[in-house]
Design a protein around this motif. Structure first.
Motif, PDB file in Angstrom:
ATOM      1  N   VAL A 178       0.877  -1.169   0.000  1.00 25.94           N
ATOM      2  CA  VAL A 178       0.000   0.000   0.000  1.00 25.94           C
ATOM      3  C   VAL A 178       0.910   1.214   0.000  1.00 25.94           C
ATOM      4  O   VAL A 178       1.801   1.323   0.837  1.00 25.94           O
ATOM      5  N   ALA A 229      -2.257   0.526  -4.299  1.00 22.49           N
ATOM      6  CA  ALA A 229      -2.265  -0.810  -3.697  1.00 22.49           C
ATOM      7  C   ALA A 229      -1.976  -1.816  -4.792  1.00 22.49           C
ATOM      8  O   ALA A 229      -2.561  -1.733  -5.867  1.00 22.49           O
ATOM      9  N   VAL A 283      -7.983  -1.657   3.626  1.00 21.46           N
ATOM     10  CA  VAL A 283      -7.453  -2.399   2.480  1.00 21.46           C
ATOM     11  C   VAL A 283      -8.434  -3.518   2.140  1.00 21.46           C
ATOM     12  O   VAL A 283      -8.756  -4.347   2.998  1.00 21.46           O
ATOM     13  N   THR A 301      -7.001  -5.910  -5.210  1.00 22.48           N
ATOM     14  CA  THR A 301      -6.821  -5.177  -3.968  1.00 22.48           C
ATOM     15  C   THR A 301      -6.914  -3.678  -4.195  1.00 22.48           C
ATOM     16  O   THR A 301      -6.556  -3.183  -5.260  1.00 22.48           O
ATOM     17  N   ALA A 359      -6.989   0.256  -1.679  1.00 22.96           N
ATOM     18  CA  ALA A 359      -6.760   0.797  -0.341  1.00 22.96           C
ATOM     19  C   ALA A 359      -7.179   2.257  -0.286  1.00 22.96           C
ATOM     20  O   ALA A 359      -7.148   2.955  -1.303  1.00 22.96           O
TER      21      ALA A 359
END
Ligand SMILES: *[C@@H]1O[C@H](CO)[C@@H](O)[C@H](O)[C@H]1NC(C)=O
Ligand SMILES: *[C@@H]1O[C@H](CO)[C@@H](O)[C@H](O)[C@H]1NC(C)=O
Ligand SMILES: *[C@@H]1O[C@H](CO)[C@@H](O)[C@H](O)[C@H]1NC(C)=O
Ligand SMILES: *[C@@H]1O[C@H](CO)[C@@H](O)[C@H](O)[C@H]1NC(C)=O
Ligand SMILES: *[C@@H]1O[C@H](CO)[C@@H](O)[C@H](O)[C@H]1NC(C)=O
Ligand SMILES: *[C@@H]1O[C@H](CO)[C@@H](O)[C@H](O)[C@H]1NC(C)=O
Length: 475
Positions: free
Chosen positions: A32, A385, A404, A392, A394
Motif C-alpha cells: 500500500v 495498492a 485495504v 486489492t 486501499a
C-alpha cells in the motif's frame, strides 16, 4: 467441477493445490503506497424514487426502522452515505409516478408560477429526513427524470421529447429553460424549509434513452444550453455551494460523448455522472471533474440472496467485484445501486432489499455495498495498492485509518500488507471476512513491530483489513 476432478481421482491423482498447505504457499505481498493518491470518495448510495419510499412508509414501525437501519446505519446495515431522490414531473401519483410541484401549466414560461407542495414528495422527504437527521447522511442528490410535459416538445413528461428552448427544440409555447431552472430552485427551497439540504442537483436521467415513464432526451449541446441558465439561477438564489450533476447517461461511455459537447460549461458542473447499464465504468470518463456511477442493478435476474453460487449477475460477490472495477478502473468517487428497498416487482434483483409479506429481506448485494461503504467513508482518498493474484484496493480515511480490500476469486491465500509512502506505521489491525458461510466475521490478523500486517484471505471471499496507528501517532 465434478467432471474435471473425477477422472483425476480415478487415476489416483490429487489436484496439486489440495496437497499444498497454506503455510508452504508463498504469501501474496500487498504494498500500500500512501504517497500515490487517486480520487477522493464521496460515498455509496441508493434511491427510493418512484414511490419506493412510500413502500417503506407503509410498513410497521419496526420494519420501517429495519429498512432504514439496513440502508443507512454503519452498525446495523450498509451505512450508505448518498441518497438519490427523483424530482417529480408527473400530473399525479398514478402507477408509481412521481408527482410534480407544478402539475399544471401556469400559463406559459413567463407566467407567475403556481407551485404546490404536499410536504411528502412521494415519500422521499421522510426518507431524506431520516437519512440526514437520524443517520447523519450529508449527501442528498435530487435528480429530475424529466421536466413537466408542458415544458417539452412532446407535451408529455414521458416518452422522451426535449426541453423547449434548448438548441433544436423550439415550441409554440416559448422558451422554458428559465422556468425549469426556477422550478428546480423551488424544489430545493421546499427541502431547505424542511431542514434537508440538497447538495447535488441533476436535471437529466438517461437522456440517451426513451421510455414510457418520465424521460427527456438531451444531447451534450442541449444540456450545456440549460446549464448556462441553471448555474446563474442557482447562484442568484444563494445556492452557490450546490453542485450540478450531469447527465446520468444509461451507458457509462455515452457520457464521454456528452462531455465532449459540454467543455464550455464544464467549470459550471460539479460531478459527471453515468449509469452502468449498456456499458459499465471500466475506464475513467474524460474529465477532470469528480465522477459518480449513479445507477446500476441486475434488473432481470430472479431474486437471489447468495454471496456466491455461480458468479451470476445478482450475487453479492459479483457486486463486490463490480464496485471494485468502478473504483479502481473507472475512477468513480461514488457508487449507487438503483433501488434500496421495494416490494414490486419482488421477483428481480433490481433492489438490494425486498419487501415481502410486510417485512424486509436484505440480499448479499446490500452486504457487498456494506463491505465497501462501512470502511470507505466519505472523504477517504484512494491510495496505491498492488498485489498479484488478488484484487486489492486501499483508502486513507479522514479519521486516519487505512482500509485495504482484498477480493480473492481463487483458493485461499496468505497475505502480508506493507504500508509505505508516508509516516503511517500500523500498530493495530482488524480483519473482516465475507464469503458463503461467514457474514463479515472478524478473522485473525497480526501486525509486527515494523507495522507489517499478516493475515489470510479465504477462497472466494472479500476481506477488509482496517489498519490503525498507535494512539500517540494519530491525529
Ligand atoms: C435542522 O437540522 C440541524 C442539523 O441536522 C439541527 O441541528 C437543527 O436542530 C434542525 N433545525 C430544525 C428547525 O429542525
Ligand atoms: C446565503 O447563504 C448563506 C449560507 O449558506 C447565509 O449565511 C446567507 O445569509 C444567505 N444569504 C441570503 C441573501 O439568503
Ligand atoms: C480521476 O478523477 C479525478 C477527480 O476525482 C481526476 O482529477 C483525475 O484526473 C481522474 N483520473 C483519471 C485517470 O482520469
Ligand atoms: C514495503 O514497500 C516498499 C515500497 O514498495 C518497499 O520498498 C519495501 O521493501 C517493502 N517492505 C517490506 C517489508 O516488504
Ligand atoms: C485495536 O483497535 C480496536 C478498535 O479501536 C480496539 O478495540 C482494540 O483493542 C485494539 N487492539 C490493540 C491490540 O491495540
Ligand atoms: C459484509 O457482508 C456480509 C454478508 O455477506 C454481511 O453479513 C456483513 O455484515 C457485511 N459487513 C459489513 C461490515 O457490513
Amino acid at each position: 467441477m465434478r467432471s474435471e476432478y473425477f477422472p483425476l481421482l480415478l487415476l489416483g491423482l490429487v489436484p496439486r493445490a489440495a496437497a499444498t498447505t497454506l503455510e508452504s504457499r508463498q504469501a501474496v505481498s500487498i504494498n500500500v503506497n500512501l504517497g500515490q493518491t487517486y480520487q477522493t470518495m464521496d460515498g455509496f448510495g441508493t434511491s427510493e424514487a418512484f414511490q419506493r419510499a412510500v413502500t417503506i412508509q407503509r410498513l410497521s414501525e419496526t420494519e420501517q426502522r429495519r429498512a432504514l437501519d439496513l440502508l443507512f446505519s454503519t452498525e446495523k446495515g450498509a451505512g450508505l452515505s448518498i441518497l438519490r431522490n427523483g424530482i417529480g414531473s408527473s400530473v399525479d401519483m398514478r402507477d408509481d409516478w412521481m408527482m410534480s410541484i407544478q402539475p399544471k401549466n401556469p400559463g406559459g414560461p413567463n407566467a407567475e408560477p403556481k407551485y404546490t407542495w404536499d410536504g411528502k414528495d412521494n415519500g422521499q422527504l421522510w426518507v431524506s429526513t431520516e437519512a440526514v437527521h437520524t443517520y447523519g447522511v450529508k449527501t442528498i442528490y435530487a435528480n429530475a427524470w424529466s421536466a413537466p410535459g408542458y415544458m417539452k416538445t412532446n407535451g408529455n413528461d414521458a416518452n422522451g421529447g426535449s426541453l423547449c428552448g434548448v438548441s433544436g427544440a423550439t415550441c409554440s409555447s416559448g422558451d422554458w429553460k428559465q422556468a425549469f431552472a426556477n422550478y428546480l430552485v423551488q424544489y430545493i427551497k421546499y427541502y431547505a424549509a424542511a431542514n434537508v439540504t440538497i447538495t447535488h442537483l441533476g436535471f437529466l436521467n438517461e437522456p440517451d434513452y426513451t421510455t414510457s415513464y418520465a424521460s427527456m432526451r438531451s444531447s451534450g449541446t442541449q444540456a450545456a444550453d440549460f446549464i448556462k441558465v441553471l448555474r446563474p439561477t442557482l447562484d442568484k438564489a444563494n445556492l452557490t455551494s450546490l453542485l450540478i450533476n450531469c447527465c446520468d447517461t444509461m451507458s457509462w461511455s455515452a457520457m464521454n460523448g456528452m462531455l465532449g459537447q459540454m467543455r464550455s460549461v464544464e467549470s459550471s458542473l460539479g460531478v459527471a455522472t453515468g449509469h452502468a447499464y449498456t456499458s459499465s465504468p471500466t475506464s475513467p470518463l474524460s474529465t477532470k471533474l469528480k465522477t459518480w456511477m449513479t445507477e446500476a442493478a441486475d434488473n432481470n435476474g430472479a431474486w437471489t440472496s447468495a454471496w456466491y453460487s455461480n458468479g451470476g449477475p445478482g450475487e453479492g460477490m459479483t457486486w463486490a467485484n463490480n464496485i471494485y472495477s468502478a473504483i479502481t478502473s473507472g475512477n468513480v468517487s461514488a457508487y449507487l445501486y438503483w433501488i434500496g428497498a421495494q416490494d414490486r416487482p419482488s421477483t428481480t434483483n433490481s433492489k438490494m432489499i425486498r419487501v415481502v409479506n410486510k417485512a424486509v429481506d436484505p440480499s448479499k448485494r446490500l452486504w457487498a455495498m456494506a463491505n465497501w461503504s462501512r470502511f470507505v467513508r466519505p472523504g477517504a482518498v484512494r491510495v496505491g495498492a498492488s498485489g498479484s493474484g488478488v484484487r486489492t484496493s486501499a483508502f486513507k480515511n479522514v479519521d486516519g485509518a487505512v482500509a485495504v480490500q482484498v477480493i480473492n476469486s481463487g483458493s485461499e491465500r496468505a497475505v502480508t500488507i506493507n504500508v509505505s509512502g508516508g509516516s503511517f506505521v500500523a500498530a493495530n489491525v482488524t480483519a473482516w471476512v465475507t464469503d458463503n458461510t461467514r457474514d463479515c466475521n472478524v478473522i485473525p490478523a497480526t501486525v509486527d513491530a515494523a507495522g507489517k500486517v499478516s493475515g489470510n484471505v479465504p477462497s472466494r471471499s472479500m476481506v477488509t483489513f482496517v489498519l490503525r496507528q498507535a494512539a500517540a501517532a494519530q491525529g
